[in-house]
Scaffold this motif. Structure first.
Motif, PDB file in Angstrom:
ATOM      1  N   GLY A  20     -17.895   8.937  -3.240  1.00 40.05           N
ATOM      2  CA  GLY A  20     -17.867  10.234  -3.092  1.00 40.05           C
ATOM      3  C   GLY A  20     -17.729  11.015  -1.706  1.00 40.05           C
ATOM      4  N   ARG A  21     -18.142  10.409  -0.695  1.00 38.17           N
ATOM      5  CA  ARG A  21     -17.995  11.083   0.431  1.00 38.17           C
ATOM      6  C   ARG A  21     -16.679  10.726   1.436  1.00 38.17           C
ATOM      7  NH1 ARG A  21     -22.076  14.411   0.004  1.00 38.17           N
ATOM      8  NH2 ARG A  21     -23.839  13.369  -0.933  1.00 38.17           N
ATOM      9  N   HIS A  42     -18.765  16.844   1.953  1.00 41.66           N
ATOM     10  CA  HIS A  42     -19.911  17.209   2.550  1.00 41.66           C
ATOM     11  C   HIS A  42     -21.045  18.089   1.865  1.00 41.66           C
ATOM     12  CE1 HIS A  42     -17.993  16.091   6.116  1.00 41.66           C
ATOM     13  NE2 HIS A  42     -16.796  16.709   6.024  1.00 41.66           N
ATOM     14  N   GLU A  43     -20.788  18.063   0.503  1.00 44.70           N
ATOM     15  CA  GLU A  43     -21.652  18.551  -0.268  1.00 44.70           C
ATOM     16  C   GLU A  43     -22.933  17.762  -0.221  1.00 44.70           C
ATOM     17  OE1 GLU A  43     -21.381  21.737  -1.966  1.00 44.70           O
ATOM     18  OE2 GLU A  43     -19.401  21.642  -0.633  1.00 44.70           O
ATOM     19  N   GLU A  44     -24.267  18.432  -0.788  1.00 47.41           N
ATOM     20  CA  GLU A  44     -25.250  17.661  -0.770  1.00 47.41           C
ATOM     21  C   GLU A  44     -25.662  17.124  -2.073  1.00 47.41           C
ATOM     22  OE1 GLU A  44     -28.780  18.849   1.174  1.00 47.41           O
ATOM     23  OE2 GLU A  44     -27.341  19.839   2.844  1.00 47.41           O
ATOM     24  N   THR A  45     -25.183  17.671  -3.168  1.00 47.47           N
ATOM     25  CA  THR A  45     -25.709  17.130  -4.625  1.00 47.47           C
ATOM     26  C   THR A  45     -24.345  17.063  -5.407  1.00 47.47           C
ATOM     27  OG1 THR A  45     -26.523  19.420  -5.261  1.00 47.47           O
ATOM     28  CG2 THR A  45     -28.184  17.857  -4.506  1.00 47.47           C
ATOM     29  N   VAL A  47     -22.026  15.415  -6.058  1.00 50.86           N
ATOM     30  CA  VAL A  47     -20.540  15.012  -5.367  1.00 50.86           C
ATOM     31  C   VAL A  47     -19.717  14.276  -6.550  1.00 50.86           C
ATOM     32  CG1 VAL A  47     -19.446  14.020  -3.431  1.00 50.86           C
ATOM     33  CG2 VAL A  47     -21.437  15.394  -3.104  1.00 50.86           C
ATOM     34  N   ALA A  48     -20.312  13.291  -7.042  1.00 51.48           N
ATOM     35  CA  ALA A  48     -19.615  12.349  -7.875  1.00 51.48           C
ATOM     36  C   ALA A  48     -18.668  12.900  -9.113  1.00 51.48           C
ATOM     37  CB  ALA A  48     -20.510  11.171  -8.215  1.00 51.48           C
ATOM     38  N   PRO A  49     -19.591  13.582 -10.000  1.00 47.57           N
ATOM     39  CA  PRO A  49     -18.814  14.404 -11.199  1.00 47.57           C
ATOM     40  C   PRO A  49     -17.590  15.069 -10.517  1.00 47.57           C
ATOM     41  CG  PRO A  49     -21.033  14.382 -11.366  1.00 47.57           C
ATOM     42  CD  PRO A  49     -20.813  14.070 -10.009  1.00 47.57           C
ATOM     43  N   ARG A  50     -17.727  15.793  -9.659  1.00 51.14           N
ATOM     44  CA  ARG A  50     -16.649  16.614  -9.070  1.00 51.14           C
ATOM     45  C   ARG A  50     -15.568  15.953  -8.536  1.00 51.14           C
ATOM     46  NH1 ARG A  50     -19.704  21.211  -5.764  1.00 51.14           N
ATOM     47  NH2 ARG A  50     -21.318  19.430  -5.345  1.00 51.14           N
ATOM     48  N   VAL A  51     -16.087  15.041  -7.793  1.00 48.69           N
ATOM     49  CA  VAL A  51     -14.871  14.036  -7.279  1.00 48.69           C
ATOM     50  C   VAL A  51     -14.004  13.363  -8.295  1.00 48.69           C
ATOM     51  CG1 VAL A  51     -14.215  12.057  -5.852  1.00 48.69           C
ATOM     52  CG2 VAL A  51     -15.926  13.939  -5.065  1.00 48.69           C
ATOM     53  N   VAL A  52     -14.904  12.842  -9.386  1.00 47.06           N
ATOM     54  CA  VAL A  52     -14.029  12.268 -10.415  1.00 47.06           C
ATOM     55  C   VAL A  52     -13.255  13.285 -11.137  1.00 47.06           C
ATOM     56  CG1 VAL A  52     -14.499  11.561 -12.722  1.00 47.06           C
ATOM     57  CG2 VAL A  52     -15.842  10.714 -10.766  1.00 47.06           C
ATOM     58  N   LYS A  53     -13.745  14.454 -11.589  1.00 43.75           N
ATOM     59  CA  LYS A  53     -12.792  15.626 -11.960  1.00 43.75           C
ATOM     60  C   LYS A  53     -11.430  15.751 -11.224  1.00 43.75           C
ATOM     61  CE  LYS A  53     -12.825  20.074 -14.019  1.00 43.75           C
ATOM     62  NZ  LYS A  53     -13.172  21.652 -13.669  1.00 43.75           N
ATOM     63  N   LEU A  54     -11.719  15.871  -9.753  1.00 45.04           N
ATOM     64  CA  LEU A  54     -10.608  15.952  -9.018  1.00 45.04           C
ATOM     65  C   LEU A  54      -9.506  14.910  -9.140  1.00 45.04           C
ATOM     66  CD1 LEU A  54      -9.451  17.467  -6.272  1.00 45.04           C
ATOM     67  CD2 LEU A  54     -10.538  15.651  -5.095  1.00 45.04           C
TER      68      LEU A  54
END
Length: 102
Positions: A20-21, A42-45, A47-54
């Motif tokens: 995620g980072r 660089h987000e704090e919370t 992160v993983a679901p948004r990166v997976v969506k990307l």
């Protein structure tokens, strides 16, 4: 389509062990390849679901990375993205590509 977490936008860059980072992802279908920016690194919370969506929107079905946390694992599973984890520090993107078959 595969994605490899990357520390930079170069094939000579090391794979990023942090899913995620990772600031970039190298994406390839074996014929066409490109790097995409991870805008959430660089987000704090959450992160993983948004990166997976990307990655899902980029039609990725296999992810090569070092570490995947529980939220990321669940989200990757739900999006039918296979996880391939490597624990080799400093392995370059080009070296990972030599190890895989499309």
């Amino acid at each position: 389509m595969i994605a490899i977490s990357a520390t930079d936008k170069k094939l000579t860059a090391p794979m990023d062990l942090r899913f995620g980072r990772a600031p970039y992802f190298f994406i390839s279908d074996g014929e066409e390849s490109r790097f995409i920016v991870n805008p959430y690194c660089h987000e704090e919370t959450d992160v993983a679901p948004r990166v997976v969506k990307l990655l899902s929107e980029a039609k990725v079905d296999k992810l090569i990375t070092g570490e995947v946390g529980p939220k990321a694992h669940t989200s990757l599973y739900k999006n039918r993205i296979q996880i391939i984890m490597l624990d080799e520090e400093r392995i370059k993107i080009s070296q990972v590509l030599r190890k895989i078959k499309f």
